[in-house]
Structure formats: structure tokens, C-alpha cells
Design an enzyme around this catalytic site. Structure first.
Site, PDB file in Angstrom:
ATOM      1  N   SER A 150       4.829   2.526   7.611  1.00 37.41           N
ATOM      2  CA  SER A 150       4.523   1.376   6.773  1.00 37.41           C
ATOM      3  C   SER A 150       5.737   0.928   5.972  1.00 37.41           C
ATOM      4  O   SER A 150       6.389   1.722   5.304  1.00 37.41           O
ATOM      5  CB  SER A 150       3.413   1.730   5.769  1.00 37.41           C
ATOM      6  OG  SER A 150       2.166   1.350   6.254  1.00 37.41           O
ATOM      7  N   HIS A 179       0.804  -1.214   0.000  1.00 37.80           N
ATOM      8  CA  HIS A 179       0.000   0.000   0.000  1.00 37.80           C
ATOM      9  C   HIS A 179       0.844   1.275   0.000  1.00 37.80           C
ATOM     10  O   HIS A 179       0.315   2.367  -0.187  1.00 37.80           O
ATOM     11  CB  HIS A 179      -1.004  -0.003   1.166  1.00 37.80           C
ATOM     12  CG  HIS A 179      -0.409   0.198   2.521  1.00 37.80           C
ATOM     13  ND1 HIS A 179      -0.092  -0.833   3.364  1.00 37.80           N
ATOM     14  CD2 HIS A 179      -0.097   1.336   3.205  1.00 37.80           C
ATOM     15  CE1 HIS A 179       0.383  -0.360   4.500  1.00 37.80           C
ATOM     16  NE2 HIS A 179       0.398   0.951   4.423  1.00 37.80           N
ATOM     17  N   ASP A 232       0.236  -7.595   1.469  1.00 39.18           N
ATOM     18  CA  ASP A 232       0.635  -6.217   1.718  1.00 39.18           C
ATOM     19  C   ASP A 232       2.155  -6.084   1.742  1.00 39.18           C
ATOM     20  O   ASP A 232       2.735  -5.430   2.621  1.00 39.18           O
ATOM     21  CB  ASP A 232       0.045  -5.659   3.014  1.00 39.18           C
ATOM     22  CG  ASP A 232       0.143  -4.133   3.067  1.00 39.18           C
ATOM     23  OD1 ASP A 232       0.277  -3.515   1.996  1.00 39.18           O
ATOM     24  OD2 ASP A 232       0.117  -3.567   4.181  1.00 39.18           O
TER      25      ASP A 232
END
Length: 342
Positions: free
Chosen positions: A198, A88, A118
Site C-alpha cells: 500500500s 490507510h 485513500d
């Protein structure tokens, strides 16, 4: 089997269009050794020593797409500038910049990603140090870990936080009504992470990557989650060494049998409990059904969904495989040919 969850989870990619880095990374920091090399694991170090050892393998990321710019993090896991991050963070990016610990920067190219995991791999135009990957199965609840990343803006790149492993093998439902996804076998920890973390590494105190930070509980403090590093490391080798950018398709979806047993769906403690089967898939055609438990593919034991997903990257479309399942206490061997994911 699904249990409604009332906790919102925040993906840790920070989207923005206002950040400018043109004045932040002009002069390199000669004190940071960016010589391409594998950074060796060490034991008996203090947290500050671990950070000094590993920081040159960690990058900040800005990914530019038609909708704006997202800020995230990444970590090099192979020679050649191959960086592991979250799907993402770089999904849909038209251009990618990476920011190194010595305050220099480089462009990067997209190599591979998988939304269901992911995870993504990008390749920096500049080679860099890389870290040794650990094994999340060796983690113990209560042990110290470090998170390194770029929370909020590029001005905060290489921010370090410390915490402990809070729990292992967590499963979370993420996404919206039409695109629900389940992240399984996650590492729960309480090192502070925020949007922009992230894709950044979760580091053990022996200087190894043990996880990739992916999300946090938005309505709580100290509840963050990381993807076990072995899935990224093993798939990464397939992608890098064999240019293998897609997994074979079988067409079944499931949970860890251990989780299914918690909901009294099975008495089996290891394997993948099948929740649904694509009616047009190889799995359906060979007779695999909901409620079956996959425990082996050819000679590879399958104990978790993580094992299953990694195994799929070992096969090409059309390859034969033998899947061993448990059904009503009996062992059944199914023969099928891997399909192509569409």
C-alpha cells in the site's frame, strides 16, 4: 444503479505488532545514491535499469498507532522529503518511520490525508531523491509496469514485481456497511502486490510514477489496483506549496458519467453524474439535483470524478464558483460559495 459485487478487496496495509527493525537498518549502502534530486525520466531502458534509477525515491513505512504497527510503502514526489502514500497506511499514526533504499531510516511527520481518495502525504526528516510524475491518461492497456513496495514485513522492503496494465478507469466499492467509499478511475494491473505494498508506486518503463498501489482482489490472482498519480501530484502541490490541507466542500457525490451511462442512467459520456446531494450543502442550496451531470467548474472542464476532486483543492471556504451542469439535455449554470467540510 449500484451493482452488487461479490469480490472482496484487500487493502494493502499490513498491520502487526511483532515486527522489529532495529537490526536491519544500521549500516548505509553507499552504492545507493541518496543525493536529493529529481530523478529524470528515461526511455529505452530494461526493467533492471528502471529499478536502479528509481529505487532511491521509494521507502518502506512503519506507522505506529494505539492499535499497533502498520507496514506500508511510499514514494517521494517533491523535493524536501515529501512522500506520497495511502491514507490507510498512516491514518491515526502517533509516530512514523521511513526506510530508505540505502538501508538507513528516518522519522517522518504527517502532513495531509484524504480518506475518500485513500491518499496521504508525509514528510521525511531526511531529504531524498524524488520521482517525476507521469500521466495515467497516457497509459495503454498491455504496457509494462513495475510495482515497488514492502510486502508483508520490513524484511521485504523494496521488493519489485513486473506486470502489465490490465484495464483503466475501474471503480471499486470499499469499506463496510456504515463507511462505504468508492475509489474511481483506478488503474488495474497484474504486477504482484500484497499487504504492505500500500502506498508504493506503480512505475512506467520511462521511470515515472503513474499510480499509487492501494488494494488487490483477495480471491483472485493478478488483479491489483492503483490510484492515478495525477490526483496525488496535483493535490500534493497545493498541500506543499500553499499549505492547503483541506478541500472545499460542495456537498454532492457522484460517479463518472461514463459509468452512469453503462447503467442507462444518462446518455452523457463525460462529467460527474450526481448520485446524491447533502440537503444542507451549497450544492443543494443552489439547486443541484440527483441526475444532474457536472461538466465544468468555472473555466475547468470536469470529465471525471478525479477532475472534480482535484478542482476542490483549488478553492478556499467561501470562494465563489460557477458550476455548469447538464439536465435533460440543457446547460445550466449554478452559482455557489464553497462550504467547509465538517
Amino acid at each position: 444503479m449500484k451493482k452488487k459485487m461479490f469480490v472482496f478487496f484487500l487493502l494493502l496495509c499490513f498491520g502487526a505488532i511483532l515486527f522489529s527493525s532495529c537490526s536491519l537498518f544500521q549500516t548505509g549502502d553507499a552504492s545507493v545514491d541518496m543525493t536529493p534530486r529529481k530523478i529524470a525520466s528515461q526511455t529505452g531502458l530494461q526493467a533492471e535499469e528502471v529499478v536502479q534509477n528509481v529505487k532511491s525515491a521509494v521507502v518502506g513505512i512503519s506507522a505506529h498507532s494505539s492499535s499497533g504497527t502498520s507496514v506500508g510503502s511510499g514514494v517521494a514526489i517533491e523535493d524536501g522529503g515529501y512522500i506520497l502514500t495511502n491514507h490507510h497506511v498512516v491514518s491515526g499514526a502517533r509516530s512514523i518511520l521511513v526506510y530508505f533504499a540505502d538501508k538507513t531510516q528516518s522519522t517522518a511527520t504527517f502532513v495531509w490525508s484524504d480518506a475518500s481518495l485513500d491518499l496521504a502525504i508525509i514528510k521525511s526528516a531526511k531529504n531524498m531523491p524524488f520521482l517525476e510524475c507521469g500521466n495515467s491518461q497516457d497509459l495503454k492497456v498491455g504496457q509494462d509496469v513495475l510495482a515497488i513496495g514492502t510486502p508483508l514485513t520490513l524484511q521485504f522492503k523494496h521488493t519489485v514485481t513486473k506486470g502489465i496494465v490490465s484495464a483503466l478507469n475501474r471503480t471499486l466499492e470499499v469499506g463496510g456497511i456504515s463507511d462505504v467509499n468508492y475509489l474511481q478511475n483506478l488503474i488495474q494491473h497484474d504486477a504482484s502486490i500484497n499487504p504492505g505494498n500500500s502506498g508504493g508506486p506503480l512505475i512506467s518503463m520511462d521511470c515515472k510514477v503513474v499510480g499509487i498501489n492501494t488494494l488487490k482482489a483477495s480471491e483472485s490472482e493478478g488483479i491489483g489496483f492503483a490510484i492515478p498519480i495525477e490526483v496525488g501530484a496535483q493535490i500534493g502541490k497545493q498541500v506543499i506549496e500553499n499549505n492547503k490541507t483541506t478541500s472545499a466542500y460542495v456537498g454532492l457525490f457522484g460517479f463518472d458519467a461514463q459509468i452512469a451511462s453503462f447503467y442507462n442512467q444518462t446518455t452523457v459520456s463525460e462529467g460527474v453524474y450526481v448520485i446524491s446531494v447533502d440537503t444542507k450543502s451549497p450544492a443543494s442550496k443552489c439547486g443541484i439535483k440527483e441526475g444532474d451531470v457536472v461538466v465544468q467548474i468555472d473555466d475547468k472542464p470536469i470529465k471525471t470524478v478525479l477532475d472534480f476532486k482535484v478542482a476542490m483543492y483549488m478553492y478556499e471556504t467561501g470562494d465563489p464558483m460557477t458550476i455548469k451542469i447538464l439536465r435533460d439535455g440543457k446547460e445550466i449554470f449554478m452559482q455557489l460559495n464553497a462550504g467547509k467540510r465538517v
